[in-house]
Design a protein around this motif. Structure first.
Motif, short mmCIF file in Angstrom:
data_model
loop_
_atom_site.label_atom_id
_atom_site.label_comp_id
_atom_site.label_asym_id
_atom_site.label_seq_id
_atom_site.Cartn_x
_atom_site.Cartn_y
_atom_site.Cartn_z
N ASP A 61 0.87 11.56 -2.03
CA ASP A 61 1.82 12.65 -1.88
C ASP A 61 3.21 12.11 -1.59
OD1 ASP A 61 -0.42 14.17 -2.14
OD2 ASP A 61 -0.10 15.38 -0.35
N ILE A 62 4.20 12.66 -2.29
CA ILE A 62 5.60 12.34 -2.03
C ILE A 62 6.39 13.63 -2.12
CG2 ILE A 62 5.93 11.66 -4.45
CD1 ILE A 62 7.79 10.24 -1.36
N SER A 66 1.98 16.10 -5.30
CA SER A 66 0.74 15.40 -5.03
C SER A 66 0.22 14.85 -6.36
CB SER A 66 -0.30 16.36 -4.42
OG SER A 66 -1.49 15.67 -4.11
N ILE A 67 -0.19 13.59 -6.35
CA ILE A 67 -0.59 12.90 -7.58
C ILE A 67 -2.00 12.34 -7.41
CG2 ILE A 67 -0.06 10.93 -9.10
CD1 ILE A 67 2.91 11.30 -8.21
N SER A 98 -4.33 13.79 7.20
CA SER A 98 -4.92 12.74 6.37
C SER A 98 -3.82 12.05 5.60
CB SER A 98 -5.95 13.33 5.39
OG SER A 98 -5.31 14.13 4.42
N ASN A 99 -4.03 10.78 5.31
CA ASN A 99 -3.04 10.03 4.53
C ASN A 99 -3.59 9.86 3.11
OD1 ASN A 99 -0.80 8.60 3.82
ND2 ASN A 99 -1.40 6.72 4.85
N GLY A 100 -3.69 10.97 2.41
CA GLY A 100 -4.30 10.96 1.10
C GLY A 100 -5.81 11.12 1.19
N ARG A 362 5.40 0.77 4.75
CA ARG A 362 5.94 1.80 3.86
C ARG A 362 6.31 3.00 4.70
NH1 ARG A 362 2.19 4.34 -0.85
NH2 ARG A 362 1.01 4.93 1.01
N ALA A 363 7.40 3.67 4.34
CA ALA A 363 7.80 4.90 5.02
C ALA A 363 8.19 5.92 3.97
CB ALA A 363 8.95 4.65 5.98
N ARG A 364 7.80 7.18 4.21
CA ARG A 364 8.08 8.26 3.27
C ARG A 364 8.55 9.50 4.04
NH1 ARG A 364 2.49 9.43 0.81
NH2 ARG A 364 1.74 8.20 2.57
N PRO A 365 9.25 10.40 3.37
CA PRO A 365 9.64 11.65 4.05
C PRO A 365 8.41 12.44 4.49
CG PRO A 365 10.81 11.40 1.96
CD PRO A 365 9.75 10.35 1.98
#
Length: 459
Positions: A61-62, A66-67, A98-100, A362-365
């Motif tokens: 997810d970004i 979601s992919i 959850s992280n994916g 890694r860091a994401r919004p």
């Protein structure tokens, strides 16, 4: 809009720059990233070992997307948007906390109306399809694909629909240099994540330079000096240990595995290696390297030089690993020197690499909130065949008990940096042109995508 006025030549000349807080604090900037940044770059989305068998999948997810990333053949991976073509329901639920999601599928069935897709994304069932009187076609009823490629065992996705550069071209010299470390032969040792109270850029930048080590990780300075350089490679950049102009040049090694600064390098090298390993959550080294360092005092005579200690340590650890079925890659000395200590792969992947291990971040919004991010760290290592541990993403509070002393010290800074930037008294960042060039380069490249917020030369 204000864009950066610096060039790669300015970075090479180590010109002093400043930049403001808009990229960290602005809600409008965070929303604009969803259009101007993330859909226009290759993003590291996972590792190949997460989907070893045909039908195995993970989700990534970004922002609002979601992919699904799925292995469709032994040597083929596809990426598909996780959304049904009918009414937009996500096909795979990704729960909060959850992280994916990891799983195995023979097909994907929408939980709303039962529309069904094979693992290639083709529609195979529509309830009461005759009601559309033949108007539907495979183009509109199939899942939307996402560009996907692999490098070093990492899976990358690219959301651009138009023709764009290949992953190899995107990685450029960074990929050329780091390919020698053969990350594809490493496996997860551990992996953790948290929702952290700072912008994703604030968080990832805490791991982009060793300049902070003396003040933040002050306990490590008892064992080694942490003066550093950093250098831009286009979109990406590298940092490594350096020596001040006033220092006597010594050969200490080009990566995290290096000699200590004590009078007896046999002892100080082990002390440094052990302190790093045990306080970075048993990462950035291996048991083999630590055990070989422990034996240096027994295997080498008093008075051994730094060069002799480093050569013996590496040769001894290499032989120990070979005996247990872990073969080191043959990395040319000139590549090892250029590889430095750690890399930032634009926009949000950090890799601290060794010959048989890597520590990555890694860091994401997190949603549209510029004050939160998803922060991840994971250790990779080469293991004998069949001896790699089984791991999953573990959500862990950012504490020393969960992450180790060094990472906890970084966590203790990141949220206060983010909070401090909100002060009216903060005039803008003043990054070190020599030791924090990675951060300057990241903001120079961000400004190219975003059209605002870039570094400016101090005049």
């Amino acid at each position: 809009m204000s864009t950066s006025n610096i060039t790669p030549a300015d970075l090479d000349a180590e010109r002093a720059v400043t930049y403001g807080t808009e990229p960290f604090l602005s809600a409008d900037y965070a929303r604009a990233e969803k259009q101007r940044l993330w859909p226009r770059v290759w993003q590291m989305a996972g590792r190949e070992e997460d989907i070893p068998n045909v039908g195995d999948y993970i989700t990534y997810d970004i922002c609002d997307d979601s992919i699904i990333i799925i292995r469709t053949a032994p040597d083929t991976i596809k990426a598909l948007y996780n959304v049904c073509a009918h009414r937009g329901r996500q096909l795979i639920d990704v729960p909060e906390g959850s992280n994916g999601v990891r799983g195995h599928a023979r097909n994907f069935i929408c939980g709303f109306h039962g529309w069904t897709y094979d693992i290639e994304g083709r529609n195979t069932y529509i309830l009461d399809e005759d009601d559309w009187h033949g108007a539907l076609n495979p183009e509109c009823t199939s899942l939307t694909p996402v560009r996907v490629d692999t490098w070093g065992g990492f899976i990358y996705v690219d959301q651009r629909e138009e023709e764009a550069e290949s992953l190899q071209d995107f990685l450029g010299d960074a990929g050329r240099i780091l390919s020698h470390f053969q990350f594809e032969k490493m496996r997860y040792k551990w992996r953790q994540w948290c929702i952290y109270p700072a912008n994703w850029k604030t968080s990832i930048e805490a791991f982009m330079e060793p300049y902070h080590t003396t003040a933040t990780h002050h306990q490590l300075t008892a064992f080694a000096e942490f003066y550093a350089y950093s250098k831009q490679y286009g979109l990406h950049s590298v940092s490594g240990f350096d020596q001040r102009k006033s220092a006597e040049t010594t050969s200490q090694g080009g990566s995290v595995s290096r000699a200590g600064k004590g009078a007896d390098p046999r002892i100080s090298t082990y002390e440094l290696a052990h302190e790093n390993y045990t306080t970075i959550n048993y990462a950035a080294s291996t048991d083999t390297l630590i055990n070989a360092a422990r034996r240096l005092q027994d295997e080498l005579p008093e008075g051994s030089t730094v060069g002799e200690v480093m050569a013996h340590w590496m040769a001894s650890a290499k032989a120990d690993d070979a005996a247990r079925g872990v073969i080191w890659p043959e990395i040319p000395p000139e590549v090892m020197a250029e590889a430095g200590l750690a890399w930032t792969l634009f926009p949000n992947q950090n890799i601290l690499q060794g010959v048989t291990f890597a520590l990555a971040y890694r860091a994401r919004p997190y949603g549209d909130n510029p004050d939160l991010c998803i922060f991840e760290a994971y250790a990779l290592e080469r293991f004998p065949d069949g001896e790699e541990p089984a791991t999953e993403w573990v959500m862990a509070e950012p504490t020393e008990e969960q992450w180790g002393k060094v990472l906890a010290q970084d966590f203790a800074n990141m949220k206060w940096v983010h909070k401090g930037m909100k002060s009216r008294g903060f005039k803008g960042a003043l990054p070190n042109p020599h030791q924090e060039q990675k951060i300057i380069n990241a903001h120079r490249n961000l400004a190219e995508f975003m059209g605002t917020g870039g570094p400016r030369i101090i005049t």
